[in-house]
Design a protein around this motif. Structure first.
Motif, PDB file in Angstrom:
ATOM      1  N   GLU A  71       0.830  -1.206   0.000  1.00  0.00           N
ATOM      2  CA  GLU A  71       0.000   0.000   0.000  1.00  0.00           C
ATOM      3  C   GLU A  71       0.866   1.258   0.000  1.00  0.00           C
ATOM      4  O   GLU A  71       0.565   2.233  -0.703  1.00  0.00           O
ATOM      5  N   LYS A  72       1.945   1.229   0.785  1.00  0.00           N
ATOM      6  CA  LYS A  72       2.836   2.389   0.873  1.00  0.00           C
ATOM      7  C   LYS A  72       3.526   2.644  -0.458  1.00  0.00           C
ATOM      8  O   LYS A  72       3.633   3.794  -0.916  1.00  0.00           O
ATOM      9  N   LEU A  73       3.992   1.592  -1.097  1.00  0.00           N
ATOM     10  CA  LEU A  73       4.667   1.737  -2.390  1.00  0.00           C
ATOM     11  C   LEU A  73       3.717   2.285  -3.449  1.00  0.00           C
ATOM     12  O   LEU A  73       4.123   3.100  -4.281  1.00  0.00           O
ATOM     13  N   GLN A  74       2.477   1.809  -3.429  1.00  0.00           N
ATOM     14  CA  GLN A  74       1.485   2.302  -4.374  1.00  0.00           C
ATOM     15  C   GLN A  74       1.237   3.797  -4.156  1.00  0.00           C
ATOM     16  O   GLN A  74       1.176   4.583  -5.109  1.00  0.00           O
ATOM     17  N   GLU A  75       1.107   4.186  -2.890  1.00  0.00           N
ATOM     18  CA  GLU A  75       0.883   5.589  -2.549  1.00  0.00           C
ATOM     19  C   GLU A  75       2.055   6.456  -3.003  1.00  0.00           C
ATOM     20  O   GLU A  75       1.863   7.531  -3.592  1.00  0.00           O
ATOM     21  N   MET A  76       3.268   5.967  -2.777  1.00  0.00           N
ATOM     22  CA  MET A  76       4.456   6.736  -3.149  1.00  0.00           C
ATOM     23  C   MET A  76       4.615   6.818  -4.661  1.00  0.00           C
ATOM     24  O   MET A  76       5.036   7.843  -5.195  1.00  0.00           O
ATOM     25  N   SER A  77       4.299   5.726  -5.349  1.00  0.00           N
ATOM     26  CA  SER A  77       4.406   5.716  -6.805  1.00  0.00           C
ATOM     27  C   SER A  77       3.469   6.745  -7.426  1.00  0.00           C
ATOM     28  O   SER A  77       3.863   7.502  -8.329  1.00  0.00           O
ATOM     29  N   GLU A  78       2.240   6.784  -6.935  1.00  0.00           N
ATOM     30  CA  GLU A  78       1.269   7.745  -7.458  1.00  0.00           C
ATOM     31  C   GLU A  78       1.694   9.175  -7.157  1.00  0.00           C
ATOM     32  O   GLU A  78       1.569  10.067  -8.013  1.00  0.00           O
ATOM     33  N   ALA A 112       9.564  13.517   0.466  1.00  0.00           N
ATOM     34  CA  ALA A 112      10.708  13.951   1.277  1.00  0.00           C
ATOM     35  C   ALA A 112      11.012  12.925   2.359  1.00  0.00           C
ATOM     36  O   ALA A 112      12.174  12.612   2.637  1.00  0.00           O
ATOM     37  N   LYS A 113       9.971  12.378   2.960  1.00  0.00           N
ATOM     38  CA  LYS A 113      10.166  11.388   4.030  1.00  0.00           C
ATOM     39  C   LYS A 113      10.574  10.031   3.466  1.00  0.00           C
ATOM     40  O   LYS A 113      11.446   9.343   4.024  1.00  0.00           O
ATOM     41  N   SER A 114       9.957   9.635   2.381  1.00  0.00           N
ATOM     42  CA  SER A 114      10.199   8.295   1.839  1.00  0.00           C
ATOM     43  C   SER A 114      11.517   8.182   1.094  1.00  0.00           C
ATOM     44  O   SER A 114      12.276   7.228   1.276  1.00  0.00           O
ATOM     45  N   PHE A 115      11.815   9.156   0.226  1.00  0.00           N
ATOM     46  CA  PHE A 115      13.000   9.098  -0.621  1.00  0.00           C
ATOM     47  C   PHE A 115      14.002  10.209  -0.350  1.00  0.00           C
ATOM     48  O   PHE A 115      15.020  10.290  -1.038  1.00  0.00           O
ATOM     49  N   ASN A 116      13.697  11.108   0.613  1.00  0.00           N
ATOM     50  CA  ASN A 116      14.492  12.318   0.792  1.00  0.00           C
ATOM     51  C   ASN A 116      14.621  13.020  -0.558  1.00  0.00           C
ATOM     52  O   ASN A 116      15.708  13.359  -1.026  1.00  0.00           O
ATOM     53  N   TYR A 117      13.479  13.214  -1.199  1.00  0.00           N
ATOM     54  CA  TYR A 117      13.397  13.723  -2.573  1.00  0.00           C
ATOM     55  C   TYR A 117      13.808  15.193  -2.628  1.00  0.00           C
ATOM     56  O   TYR A 117      13.182  16.048  -2.011  1.00  0.00           O
ATOM     57  N   LYS A 118      14.893  15.472  -3.367  1.00  0.00           N
ATOM     58  CA  LYS A 118      15.369  16.846  -3.502  1.00  0.00           C
ATOM     59  C   LYS A 118      15.749  17.118  -4.947  1.00  0.00           C
ATOM     60  O   LYS A 118      16.399  16.289  -5.586  1.00  0.00           O
ATOM     61  N   ASP A 119      15.368  18.277  -5.429  1.00  0.00           N
ATOM     62  CA  ASP A 119      15.722  18.685  -6.789  1.00  0.00           C
ATOM     63  C   ASP A 119      15.330  17.629  -7.824  1.00  0.00           C
ATOM     64  O   ASP A 119      16.050  17.383  -8.795  1.00  0.00           O
ATOM     65  N   ILE A 129      13.126   4.683   2.231  1.00  0.00           N
ATOM     66  CA  ILE A 129      13.438   3.713   1.173  1.00  0.00           C
ATOM     67  C   ILE A 129      14.631   4.232   0.380  1.00  0.00           C
ATOM     68  O   ILE A 129      14.471   4.979  -0.594  1.00  0.00           O
ATOM     69  N   PRO A 130      15.850   3.889   0.793  1.00  0.00           N
ATOM     70  CA  PRO A 130      17.042   4.401   0.109  1.00  0.00           C
ATOM     71  C   PRO A 130      17.105   3.950  -1.346  1.00  0.00           C
ATOM     72  O   PRO A 130      16.822   2.803  -1.668  1.00  0.00           O
ATOM     73  N   VAL A 131      17.452   4.874  -2.227  1.00  0.00           N
ATOM     74  CA  VAL A 131      17.623   4.574  -3.646  1.00  0.00           C
ATOM     75  C   VAL A 131      19.097   4.776  -3.990  1.00  0.00           C
ATOM     76  O   VAL A 131      19.629   5.874  -3.855  1.00  0.00           O
ATOM     77  N   ILE A 132      19.760   3.716  -4.405  1.00  0.00           N
ATOM     78  CA  ILE A 132      21.189   3.783  -4.690  1.00  0.00           C
ATOM     79  C   ILE A 132      21.407   4.181  -6.145  1.00  0.00           C
ATOM     80  O   ILE A 132      20.959   3.494  -7.059  1.00  0.00           O
ATOM     81  N   GLU A 133      22.075   5.295  -6.352  1.00  0.00           N
ATOM     82  CA  GLU A 133      22.422   5.749  -7.696  1.00  0.00           C
ATOM     83  C   GLU A 133      23.894   5.430  -7.944  1.00  0.00           C
ATOM     84  O   GLU A 133      24.774   5.994  -7.295  1.00  0.00           O
ATOM     85  N   ALA A 134      24.163   4.507  -8.834  1.00  0.00           N
ATOM     86  CA  ALA A 134      25.543   4.115  -9.120  1.00  0.00           C
ATOM     87  C   ALA A 134      25.900   4.529 -10.542  1.00  0.00           C
ATOM     88  O   ALA A 134      25.401   3.943 -11.500  1.00  0.00           O
TER      89      ALA A 134
END
Length: 237
Positions: A71-78, A112-119, A129-134
């Motif tokens: 449910e959380k992933l669906q909410e964040m995706s939308e 902001a809380k889920s992904f620390n979404y900036k810029d 939910i950390p997202v690793i950018e390599a």
């Protein structure tokens, strides 16, 4: 020793490099390098910037049930799709109507809380939910950060990178001559104050250093009169 120093030293010793064991960074002067080669340059050790404790530190999201996670992933995706497209109800003049503004603010707080979404980009730091950018930019950023601290030209650089980042670099080096990104990457090294830049894989999945025969590349800047170029030594590719 700080994180990675001993491991970098052991890796290079196995390749035949000899260190001055009398030297150490005692903070007696500003920005002292970490290690010193015997009769030669100093060595600074660093890592590409990642939260190396992600795998060992469960987040609030990790503690949710499977149903709650779905449910959380669906909410964040939308929310992410709306936020990227700025898909909110607007007035005729293009401004958000009250409901649209409320939804925008709600989505922004959630991302902001889920992904620390900036810029417009997710971050692996301080996020549920950390997202690793390599990618190769992480290696470039690590080089540029340290070149500001060691501009004299008497220090080499050893940088641990994620295995996926090493894969990116390996692809670039194998397509050298027909890939403009490769030329840009090598120019960053060439124009840096480091004569040698050692780039070594770090095992992110197992959260450990590979000390026995890791994939390791040494990029050496060769200067001949007014011409310079990069010589690449691959220990294991």
């Amino acid at each position: 020793m700080k994180q990675g120093e001993q491991e970098a030293k052991e890796i290079l010793q196995l390749k035949g490099y000899i260190f001055d064991n009398q030297y150490y960074d005692d903070n007696s002067s500003k920005s002292m390098p970490d290690l010193k080669f015997q009769g030669g340059n100093y060595l600074e050790v660093t890592h590409t910037q990642h939260n190396n404790k992600i795998a060992k530190s469960p987040t609030q999201f990790d503690r949710l049930s499977i149903r709650e996670k779905t449910e959380k992933l669906q909410e964040m995706s939308e929310a992410q799709m709306r936020f990227i497209a700025l898909d909110y109800e607007r007035n005729i003049d293009g401004s958000f109507i009250e409901e649209g503004k409320c939804q925008f603010d709600k989505d922004k707080r959630l991302l902001a809380k889920s992904f620390n979404y900036k810029d417009g980009q997710p971050s692996e730091f301080k996020s549920d939910i950390p997202v690793i950018e390599a990618d190769i930019d992480n290696i470039i950023a690590g080089i540029r950060e340290k070149e500001k601290l060691h501009p004299k030209g008497d220090t080499d650089l050893f940088i641990f990178v994620l295995d996926d980042e090493f894969d990116c670099m390996e692809h670039l080096l194998k397509t050298k001559g027909r890939n403009g990104v490769t030329d840009y990457f090598l120019r960053v090294i060439e124009k840096s104050p480091f004569e040698k830049v050692f780039i070594c894989e770090w095992d992110f999945e197992n959260q450990c250093y590979i000390k026995q025969n890791p994939r390791l590349v040494c990029c050496t800047t060769i200067k001949e009169q007014e011409v310079s170029y990069i010589d690449i030594c691959s220990y294991k590719l």
